[in-house]
Design an enzyme around this catalytic site. Structure first.
Site, PDB file in Angstrom:
ATOM      1  N   ARG A  54       0.849  -1.219   0.000  1.00  0.00           N
ATOM      2  CA  ARG A  54       0.000   0.000   0.000  1.00  0.00           C
ATOM      3  C   ARG A  54       0.871   1.251   0.000  1.00  0.00           C
ATOM      4  O   ARG A  54       1.621   1.500   0.961  1.00  0.00           O
ATOM      5  CB  ARG A  54      -0.912   0.013   1.230  1.00  0.00           C
ATOM      6  CG  ARG A  54      -1.724   1.288   1.375  1.00  0.00           C
ATOM      7  CD  ARG A  54      -2.775   1.438   0.309  1.00  0.00           C
ATOM      8  NE  ARG A  54      -3.837   0.431   0.459  1.00  0.00           N
ATOM      9  CZ  ARG A  54      -4.813   0.281  -0.424  1.00  0.00           C
ATOM     10  NH1 ARG A  54      -4.832   1.010  -1.523  1.00  0.00           N
ATOM     11  NH2 ARG A  54      -5.745  -0.639  -0.241  1.00  0.00           N
ATOM     12  N   ARG A 113       0.944  -6.469  -9.833  1.00  0.00           N
ATOM     13  CA  ARG A 113       1.400  -5.949  -8.532  1.00  0.00           C
ATOM     14  C   ARG A 113       1.438  -7.036  -7.449  1.00  0.00           C
ATOM     15  O   ARG A 113       1.885  -6.792  -6.334  1.00  0.00           O
ATOM     16  CB  ARG A 113       0.539  -4.771  -8.082  1.00  0.00           C
ATOM     17  CG  ARG A 113      -0.912  -5.127  -7.762  1.00  0.00           C
ATOM     18  CD  ARG A 113      -1.654  -3.928  -7.207  1.00  0.00           C
ATOM     19  NE  ARG A 113      -3.038  -4.279  -6.888  1.00  0.00           N
ATOM     20  CZ  ARG A 113      -3.859  -3.477  -6.215  1.00  0.00           C
ATOM     21  NH1 ARG A 113      -3.441  -2.292  -5.816  1.00  0.00           N
ATOM     22  NH2 ARG A 113      -5.100  -3.853  -5.957  1.00  0.00           N
ATOM     23  N   HIS A 123       0.191   3.664 -10.618  1.00  0.00           N
ATOM     24  CA  HIS A 123      -0.743   4.146  -9.584  1.00  0.00           C
ATOM     25  C   HIS A 123       0.010   4.856  -8.446  1.00  0.00           C
ATOM     26  O   HIS A 123      -0.033   4.411  -7.292  1.00  0.00           O
ATOM     27  CB  HIS A 123      -1.494   2.913  -9.060  1.00  0.00           C
ATOM     28  CG  HIS A 123      -2.684   3.189  -8.201  1.00  0.00           C
ATOM     29  ND1 HIS A 123      -2.624   3.903  -7.035  1.00  0.00           N
ATOM     30  CD2 HIS A 123      -3.983   2.817  -8.331  1.00  0.00           C
ATOM     31  CE1 HIS A 123      -3.819   3.967  -6.485  1.00  0.00           C
ATOM     32  NE2 HIS A 123      -4.660   3.316  -7.242  1.00  0.00           N
ATOM     33  N   ASP A 152     -12.357  10.458  -6.612  1.00  0.00           N
ATOM     34  CA  ASP A 152     -11.930   9.272  -7.364  1.00  0.00           C
ATOM     35  C   ASP A 152     -12.358   9.484  -8.811  1.00  0.00           C
ATOM     36  O   ASP A 152     -13.473   9.135  -9.199  1.00  0.00           O
ATOM     37  CB  ASP A 152     -12.593   8.027  -6.771  1.00  0.00           C
ATOM     38  CG  ASP A 152     -11.908   6.757  -7.247  1.00  0.00           C
ATOM     39  OD1 ASP A 152     -12.169   5.690  -6.645  1.00  0.00           O
ATOM     40  OD2 ASP A 152     -11.117   6.830  -8.205  1.00  0.00           O
ATOM     41  N   GLU A 201      -2.467   9.087 -11.097  1.00  0.00           N
ATOM     42  CA  GLU A 201      -2.094   7.840 -11.767  1.00  0.00           C
ATOM     43  C   GLU A 201      -2.101   8.023 -13.279  1.00  0.00           C
ATOM     44  O   GLU A 201      -3.106   8.465 -13.847  1.00  0.00           O
ATOM     45  CB  GLU A 201      -3.085   6.753 -11.374  1.00  0.00           C
ATOM     46  CG  GLU A 201      -3.240   6.583  -9.871  1.00  0.00           C
ATOM     47  CD  GLU A 201      -4.550   5.947  -9.481  1.00  0.00           C
ATOM     48  OE1 GLU A 201      -5.030   5.070 -10.231  1.00  0.00           O
ATOM     49  OE2 GLU A 201      -5.101   6.334  -8.433  1.00  0.00           O
TER      50      GLU A 201
HETATM   51  O1  TA6 Z   1      -7.056   5.036  -7.452  1.00  0.00           O
HETATM   52  C1  TA6 Z   1      -8.194   4.613  -8.070  1.00  0.00           C
HETATM   53  C2  TA6 Z   1      -8.727   3.341  -7.419  1.00  0.00           C
HETATM   54  O2  TA6 Z   1      -9.364   2.561  -8.392  1.00  0.00           O
HETATM   55  C3  TA6 Z   1      -9.658   3.721  -6.270  1.00  0.00           C
HETATM   56  O3  TA6 Z   1     -11.004   3.483  -6.636  1.00  0.00           O
HETATM   57  C4  TA6 Z   1      -9.193   2.836  -5.117  1.00  0.00           C
HETATM   58  O4  TA6 Z   1      -9.854   1.579  -5.155  1.00  0.00           O
HETATM   59  C5  TA6 Z   1      -7.715   2.733  -5.423  1.00  0.00           C
HETATM   60  O5  TA6 Z   1      -7.667   2.541  -6.833  1.00  0.00           O
HETATM   61  C6  TA6 Z   1      -6.959   1.703  -4.620  1.00  0.00           C
HETATM   62  O6  TA6 Z   1      -7.282   0.404  -5.047  1.00  0.00           O
HETATM   63  P1  TA6 Z   1      -6.606  -0.821  -4.223  1.00  0.00           P
HETATM   64  O7  TA6 Z   1      -7.056  -2.057  -4.935  1.00  0.00           O
HETATM   65  O8  TA6 Z   1      -5.119  -0.620  -4.289  1.00  0.00           O
HETATM   66  O9  TA6 Z   1      -7.111  -0.680  -2.823  1.00  0.00           O
END
Ligand code: TA6
Length: 296
Positions: free
Chosen positions: A73, A98, A167, A211, A270
């Site tokens: 994370r 990932r 991301h 988002d 991202e």
């Molecule tokens: O950053 C966009 C996104 O799709 C958000 O909706 C949120 O879910 C984020 O990615 C993080 O996703 P993750 O699967 O890493 O928790």
């Protein structure tokens, strides 16, 4: 998977070193006069980038897991070969790159930067999730700027489509005291409002969960951090969509690997191929997406 000893025998220099990281996962540290960085082979996941004389650029969760096969994370998750929820069930959110262990291909050092190239390629396990043959290369170039380049090559006999996102989680002093410029008047999909199409008016300020998938071509986005008096500039290529995300309070509380107040000091910008920007790759063809980060 090579041992740390084998990796260091092949690639260690004064600037590059492999060692045991969090959770016992292999980590590579980069030390160059222009910057320091680190990444994990798990996910090809960069977790630290700091140009000399600047504060760290990437945000990391203090609650992140570090388990083989699980996403880290923070830092720079590589979302591939789909962005968001997969259409079919039991396929991981944001694809499997990932969650996969990457291998080192080569390194390069110059007076200006250190570069490392990693790769994963299709095998029986990946084909059980996604029935295509591919080679995926990830190249980090670490110096005063950081560039992240993701190259997808179709090594199979049929075309396939990919969604991606570099991301990146950026470190800010106070997310409620920043502006994101560069997307004024750009159309976006609001993932918090039934994916309705909307248009950005002016700079982006964060006062609640955000988002959004901006559909645009090649805009440079700047994160203006008023408190730290710095600007993080994000350039890109191979992408016509940019995702901006901050979970804010309630979503931060719902994520086990995200500290409850973590939303205060991060924002995701991202570089993606998402929604209408997914890419079709024919056999023997390739697609490259790149994000370049600099600090002023
Ligand atoms: O950053 C966009 C996104 O799709 C958000 O909706 C949120 O879910 C984020 O990615 C993080 O996703 P993750 O699967 O890493 O928790």
């Amino acid at each position: 998977m090579p041992t740390l000893e084998e990796l260091n025998k092949l690639y260690a220099t004064d600037s590059i070193n492999f060692q045991v990281g969090e959770g016992g996962l292999p980590k590579c540290t980069i030390t160059h006069p222009n910057a320091t960085a680190e990444f994990y082979l798990n996910g090809g996941h960069m977790t630290h980038f700091q140009p000399t004389e600047h504060q760290p650029v990437l945000w990391m969760s203090s609650e992140s897991k570090f388990e083989a096969g699980k996403p880290i994370r923070g830092g720079i998750p590589i979302c591939w070969p789909w962005f968001g929820q997969a259409v079919e069930e039991n396929r991981p959110q944001h694809g499997f790159a990932r969650n996969t262990n990457w291998t080192v291909v080569e390194t390069q050092e110059t007076v200006d930067f250190v570069a490392i190239e990693l790769k994963i390629e299709s095998n029986a396990e990946t084909k059980s999730i996604w029935p295509h043959s591919f080679e995926l290369k990830l190249r980090f170039e670490i110096g005063k700027k950081l560039s992240i380049e993701l190259e997808t090559r179709n090594t199979g006999a049929a075309s396939f489509r990919i969604g991606t996102a570099i991301h990146s989680y950026f470190n800010v002093t106070d997310a409620s005291n920043i502006e994101l410029s560069g997307l004024d008047q750009v159309d976006y999909i609001d993932q918090l409002d039934n994916n309705l199409p909307k248009q950005q008016q002016g700079e982006i300020k964060i006062r609640e969960e955000i988002d959004r998938v901006y559909i645009e071509s090649g805009h440079q986005v700047s994160i203006v951090d008023r408190t730290m008096n710095r600007v993080i500039k994000i350039k890109k290529s191979g992408s016509q969509s940019t995702v901006v995300w901050n979970p804010w309070i309630s979503k931060a509380n719902r994520m086990a690997d995200f500290p409850d107040d973590g939303y205060r000091t991060m924002v995701c910008v991202e570089t993606a191929n998402a929604f209408t920007d997914v890419r079709e790759i024919a056999p023997d063809e390739q697609h490259v997406i790149m994000q370049k980060i600099s600090v002023a």
